[in-house]
Design a protein around this motif. Structure first.
Motif, mmCIF file in Angstrom:
data_model
loop_
_atom_site.group_PDB
_atom_site.id
_atom_site.type_symbol
_atom_site.label_atom_id
_atom_site.label_comp_id
_atom_site.label_asym_id
_atom_site.label_seq_id
_atom_site.Cartn_x
_atom_site.Cartn_y
_atom_site.Cartn_z
ATOM 1 N N ALA A 20 0.837 -1.297 -0.027
ATOM 2 C CA ALA A 20 -0.122 -0.168 -0.097
ATOM 3 C C ALA A 20 1.070 1.197 0.006
ATOM 4 N N GLY A 23 2.536 1.525 -3.520
ATOM 5 C CA GLY A 23 1.774 1.840 -4.798
ATOM 6 C C GLY A 23 2.093 0.652 -5.958
ATOM 7 N N GLN A 27 6.388 -2.423 -7.477
ATOM 8 C CA GLN A 27 5.755 -2.789 -6.093
ATOM 9 C C GLN A 27 6.530 -3.973 -5.854
ATOM 10 N N CYS A 142 -4.087 0.836 5.455
ATOM 11 C CA CYS A 142 -3.652 0.458 4.068
ATOM 12 C C CYS A 142 -4.407 1.338 3.175
ATOM 13 N N GLU A 143 -5.613 1.802 3.276
ATOM 14 C CA GLU A 143 -6.428 2.582 2.229
ATOM 15 C C GLU A 143 -5.650 4.002 2.291
ATOM 16 N N SER A 146 -2.540 3.867 0.590
ATOM 17 C CA SER A 146 -2.635 3.775 -1.033
ATOM 18 C C SER A 146 -3.083 5.013 -1.580
#
Length: 376
Positions: A20, A23, A27, A142-143, A146
Motif C-alpha cells: 500500500a 503503490g 511494487q 492500507c487505504e 494507498s
C-alpha cells in the motif's frame, strides 16, 4: 496496535502495508528489498538504476521531499562553487572545471544509486507508522497509504518538472561560466590596452610644439637655407624633442618619413637595431632636411628588411638567426661599429615588397622577438 512494532518479521500484514505504501509502480521490486531488510534487521547498499539516472526526479516521484530539497541545493551550490567562486579564486582552466563538475556528478549520482532502496525503505516505514497510529484497523491504514502512493500519472508530471529543473540548472551554470570568463579578461584588456591610443594622445603635444616653431623658420632670410627645426625651438624645448624621439621609437609605423608643412621633417633610422639584451637600445633621431633638398625618387631596386636586433655577442646573434631561419625566413648578420662598441645586427630578408616584410614581421613577433621594418 500503535504499540506493536511497525515492521515485525515478514508477515502477510507487513507485506500488505508495504504494498500500500509503495503503490503499483515497482511494487514487486521494492517489496523484495524491504522484506530482505526486515530479515537482516538493517539496511544495506543495493543498486537502483532509476535513482542513479534521475535522482531528483525519482526523489520527487516517491515524495521524499526533504531528501529532494537537500539534493537540489547541494547540486546547485557545488556547481556554483566550481564554475563561479572556485574558478575566480583558483583561476583553473575550463577543462579543469569541467573535470571537477563531472567528478561531482559521478559522486552525486552513484550515492543515490547505492542507497536509494534504503532511503525509500526508511521513508515507507515512517509512513506506515503514522498510518497505523491514525487508523483503527490495518485495512484503514492500507487505504490511507494507498492514497499517498505514487501513480503512473504522477510519474508523467514529475518527468515534465524534472526536465524544466534541468534546463534551469544548465542556464545557471552557463551564466556563471560566462560571467567568470567575461569579467577577468575585461580587466586585463584595460591594463594592456594603452599602447596605441595613449601613444597617439601623448604625441599630440610634441607635434603641436613643432608646428608652433614653423613661423620662426619662415622669418629667416630667403638666402639662408632652412636646415631643419629652428635652434631656438630646439633649445627652448629639449624635453619635447626627447619625448618626440621616444614616442617615434615605440611605433614601427612612425619610421616612415612624415614631413609637416611647410618645413620638411624626415624621421630617419640610424640603423641602430632593437636588441633583446639590456645594453642594446634602439636609437631613432629626428633629422632635418634643407629647403634646397628634394625627396629622392623611389628606387625600384630598394629592398625591405625586418630588423630583429643587435647584439654584442656572436652567440646571441646566432641564436636569433637560428630562430628566424627555423620558420623559413632568410636572415643575415652584419657587424657594425657604434659608440657603444661593436654590435652584430641581425636582419630577416630581403623582401621585394612591404607586404612580404610585414608578413615576416608578424611571424617574427610570434617568436616573441622584436621586429622593425627597414628599407634599403
Amino acid at each position: 496496535m500503535a504499540s506493536e512494532p511497525v515492521n515485525p518479521l515478514a508477515t502477510g500484514v507487513t507485506a500488505e502495508l508495504y504494498k500500500a505504501a509503495i503503490g503499483p509502480e515497482g511494487q514487486d521490486y521494492y517489496l523484495r528489498h524491504f522484506l530482505k531488510f526486515d530479515a537482516d534487521g538493517k539496511t544495506s547498499a543495493t543498486w537502483h538504476w532509476p535513482a542513479y539516472w534521475a535522482t531528483f526526479g525519482w526523489l520527487v516521484f516517491r515524495k521524499m521531499w526533504s531528501r529532494a530539497l537537500v539534493y537540489a541545493v547541494a547540486l546547485l551550490g557545488l556547481a556554483l562553487m566550481i564554475f563561479g567562486v572556485g574558478k575566480l579564486a583558483f583561476s583553473y582552466s575550463d577543462a579543469t572545471a569541467l573535470m571537477l563538475f563531472l567528478l561531482f556528478l559521478t559522486v552525486a549520482f552513484v550515492l543515490p544509486g547505492l542507497y536509494a532502496n534504503a532511503w525509500y525503505y526508511t521513508d515507507c516505514s515512517k509512513k506506515i507508522s503514522a498510518a497505523l497510529r491514525n487508523a483503527a484497523t490495518v485495512k484503514e491504514a492500507c487505504e490511507a497509504l494507498s492514497g499517498q502512493a505514487s501513480t503512473r500519472r504522477r510519474m508523467a508530471g514529475v518527468a515534465a518538472v524534472n526536465a524544466a529543473a534541468l534546463a534551469l540548472v544548465a542556464g545557471g551554470v552557463n551564466f556563471v561560466q560566462d560571467f567568470g570568463q567575461g569579467g577577468v579578461p575585461l580587466a586585463q584588456t584595460k591594463l594592456d590596452a594603452p599602447a596605441a591610443g595613449d601613444l597617439a594622445v601623448a604625441a599630440q603635444p610634441a607635434l603641436a610644439v613643432v608646428s608652433m616653431a614653423v613661423p620662426e623658420v619662415q622669418t629667416q632670410p630667403a638666402s639662408a637655407p632652412v636646415t631643419g627645426i629652428s635652434a631656438s625651438a630646439s633649445a627652448a624645448s629639449p624635453a619635447v624633442t626627447e619625448e618626440l624621439t621616444t614616442k617615434v621609437a615605440l611605433s614601427p609605423a612612425s619610421l616612415t618619413p612624415m614631413p609637416p608643412e611647410p618645413v620638411r621633417m624626415a624621421v630617419t633610422n640610424t640603423d641602430k637595431p632593437v636588441s633583446t639584451t639590456a645594453q642594446d637600445k634602439p636609437v631613432v633621431s629626428v633629422a632635418s632636411a634643407g629647403t634646397d633638398e628634394k625627396p629622392k625618387a623611389t628606387n625600384a631596386t630598394h629592398k625591405w628588411f625586418v630588423q630583429v636586433g643587435a647584439f654584442a655577442k656572436d652567440v646571441n646573434a646566432q641564436n636569433v638567426r637560428t630562430k628566424v631561419e627555423a620558420i623559413g625566413l632568410p636572415s643575415a648578420a652584419e657587424p657594425s661599429d657604434t659608440p657603444a662598441g661593436r654590435l652584430i645586427r641581425v636582419r630577416a630578408g630581403p623582401f621585394d615588397s612591404k607586404g612580404e616584410a610585414e608578413k615576416a614581421a608578424l611571424q617574427i613577433k610570434a617568436l616573441e622577438l622584436p621586429a622593425v621594418l627597414v628599407r634599403q
